[in-house]
Write a protein that holds these residues in place. Sequence first.
Motif, short mmCIF file in Angstrom:
data_model
loop_
_atom_site.label_atom_id
_atom_site.label_comp_id
_atom_site.label_asym_id
_atom_site.label_seq_id
_atom_site.Cartn_x
_atom_site.Cartn_y
_atom_site.Cartn_z
N ASP A 13 -3.06 -7.96 4.23
CA ASP A 13 -3.36 -8.97 3.27
C ASP A 13 -3.46 -8.28 1.74
N SER A 14 -3.44 -6.96 1.78
CA SER A 14 -3.58 -6.22 0.33
C SER A 14 -2.20 -6.21 -0.12
N VAL A 15 -2.15 -6.75 -1.36
CA VAL A 15 -0.78 -6.37 -2.25
C VAL A 15 -0.24 -5.04 -2.45
N TRP A 16 -1.57 -4.20 -2.85
CA TRP A 16 -1.32 -2.75 -2.91
C TRP A 16 -0.58 -2.00 -1.82
N VAL A 17 -0.92 -2.42 -0.37
CA VAL A 17 -0.67 -1.82 0.51
C VAL A 17 0.92 -2.23 0.70
N GLY A 18 1.16 -3.33 0.52
CA GLY A 18 2.48 -3.88 0.61
C GLY A 18 3.59 -3.31 -0.54
N ALA A 19 3.05 -3.16 -1.66
CA ALA A 19 3.88 -2.77 -2.84
C ALA A 19 4.00 -1.19 -2.46
N GLY A 20 3.11 -0.46 -2.18
CA GLY A 20 3.08 0.86 -1.91
C GLY A 20 3.93 1.38 -0.54
N ALA A 21 4.22 0.42 0.39
CA ALA A 21 4.98 0.60 1.44
C ALA A 21 6.31 0.44 1.23
N TYR A 22 6.69 -0.65 0.37
CA TYR A 22 8.09 -0.92 -0.30
C TYR A 22 8.54 0.03 -1.20
N VAL B 159 9.79 -0.61 8.54
CA VAL B 159 8.45 -0.10 8.90
C VAL B 159 7.75 -0.79 7.42
N ALA B 160 8.27 -0.72 6.37
CA ALA B 160 7.54 -1.02 5.13
C ALA B 160 7.37 -2.65 5.25
N SER B 161 8.27 -3.38 5.65
CA SER B 161 8.37 -4.98 5.89
C SER B 161 7.13 -5.15 6.88
N VAL B 162 7.25 -4.65 8.07
CA VAL B 162 6.18 -4.69 9.05
C VAL B 162 4.67 -4.31 8.56
N ILE B 163 4.61 -3.24 8.00
CA ILE B 163 3.27 -2.90 7.25
C ILE B 163 2.90 -4.09 6.32
N SER B 164 3.79 -4.33 5.42
CA SER B 164 3.34 -5.37 4.30
C SER B 164 3.16 -6.83 4.94
N LEU C 203 -1.69 12.06 2.17
CA LEU C 203 -1.96 10.81 1.33
C LEU C 203 -1.37 9.43 1.60
N MET C 204 -0.18 9.41 2.07
CA MET C 204 0.69 8.19 2.26
C MET C 204 0.07 7.78 3.56
N VAL C 205 -0.03 8.40 4.51
CA VAL C 205 -0.68 7.90 5.65
C VAL C 205 -2.12 7.19 5.75
N SER C 206 -3.00 8.06 4.93
CA SER C 206 -4.21 7.48 4.65
C SER C 206 -4.26 6.36 3.99
N LEU C 207 -3.37 6.05 3.04
CA LEU C 207 -3.38 4.82 2.02
C LEU C 207 -2.97 3.61 3.09
N LEU C 208 -1.93 3.85 3.94
CA LEU C 208 -1.27 2.97 4.72
C LEU C 208 -2.45 2.20 5.90
N LEU C 209 -3.19 3.30 6.26
CA LEU C 209 -3.97 2.98 7.17
C LEU C 209 -5.50 2.53 6.75
N SER C 210 -5.75 2.74 5.58
CA SER C 210 -6.92 2.41 5.16
C SER C 210 -7.55 0.90 5.50
N PRO C 211 -6.48 -0.23 5.21
CA PRO C 211 -7.07 -1.66 5.73
C PRO C 211 -7.19 -1.55 7.13
N ALA C 212 -6.45 -0.90 7.91
CA ALA C 212 -6.76 -1.07 9.53
C ALA C 212 -7.99 -0.32 10.00
N VAL D 243 2.81 -14.75 5.87
CA VAL D 243 1.77 -14.06 5.77
C VAL D 243 1.41 -13.47 7.02
N ALA D 244 0.86 -12.25 7.06
CA ALA D 244 0.37 -11.80 8.50
C ALA D 244 -0.59 -12.88 9.09
N ALA D 245 -0.34 -13.02 10.37
CA ALA D 245 -1.02 -14.06 11.14
C ALA D 245 -2.19 -13.32 11.59
N ALA D 246 -3.36 -14.13 12.47
CA ALA D 246 -4.51 -13.69 12.77
C ALA D 246 -4.15 -12.68 13.87
#
Length: 306
Positions: free
Chosen positions: A227-236, A218-223, A11-20, A51-54
């Motif tokens: 661009d998703s607040v939820w992904v950053g919040a989930g990672a941290y 890892v959480a700081s890099v993913i965040s 579940l966690m891997v799927s959540l973190l990968l969904s934006p990608a 914020v994440a660059a292009a």
Amino acid sequence: MSVARRAFAVLMVSLLLSPARGLADSPPAPAPAPAPLDAACADDADAPREVAAASSSLSDADGLKALPAVAWKDAVYVLGSPARWTGKDWAIAGGSAVGIVLVSALSDVTARNQTQGHRSGALDELTRVVEPFGSEYSWAVLGAYGVVGLVFHDPDARDTAIDGVLASVLASGIITPSLKLALGRARPTQTDEPLSFHPFRSGYASLPSGHATQAFAVASVISAHSDSVWVGAGAYTLAALVAFARVYHNAHWTSDVAAGALIGTAVGQGVVRVNNRIRSGDGRVQVTFAPILGERDKGAGVTIVF
């Protein structure tokens, strides 16, 4: 591994990968025009985080080919940061150190007693599931980002994997182990006194927490790459649960995991910041060595320009 544990990991891997995966369905955005170097340096000093660059304009093959050079620049940038710190930076570092001392004085023993006195089956299972995200599971997450980036030609997923690996090596492989050796703090399983330090003695490696360092790097890099607040919040949130698990399992004092969280976050954000500049064409890092030869003084000087 129990069914619940496997399900949680998937579940966690799927959540973190969904934006990608979502990014892979659309063409990557064009890289922004390079900013002047002076402005980029000013951003490094003043902005708390970028914020994440292009996405990078490099192909997968070119990106991997450039990896050694990027790794070298990251190492110089991160490990050489204290040489470039301003008075404000030193004040922040000093304040962080004072904060760790206060955490140790106010909560180390209390938190240890509370966690050990209120154990439960549910917390036992939760901490068993989340703790590996500060070690082997974190590498699996980064590996999954890398696979998505290469298979779906998604540069942002690829860059997340690269930045996560580099941040992990610097934070968990160099900085934290060096501090562990230099400080030599005893673990809660070794003493009831949180101020028991044995510098440069083997067997004493409580401060900082390696699991917390890795999880927050890892959480700081993913965040930073999302661009998703939820992904950053989930990672941290997951990283914070890893830190809690280490205290719950009596492997660390609270101040150990707090220090690891600060190191991991600072290194992760720093790696993303400098690599975004490199990918946008404004990542020039010059390292110059010069000998110092005199009648009485001999040595060498190094100049690092960003």
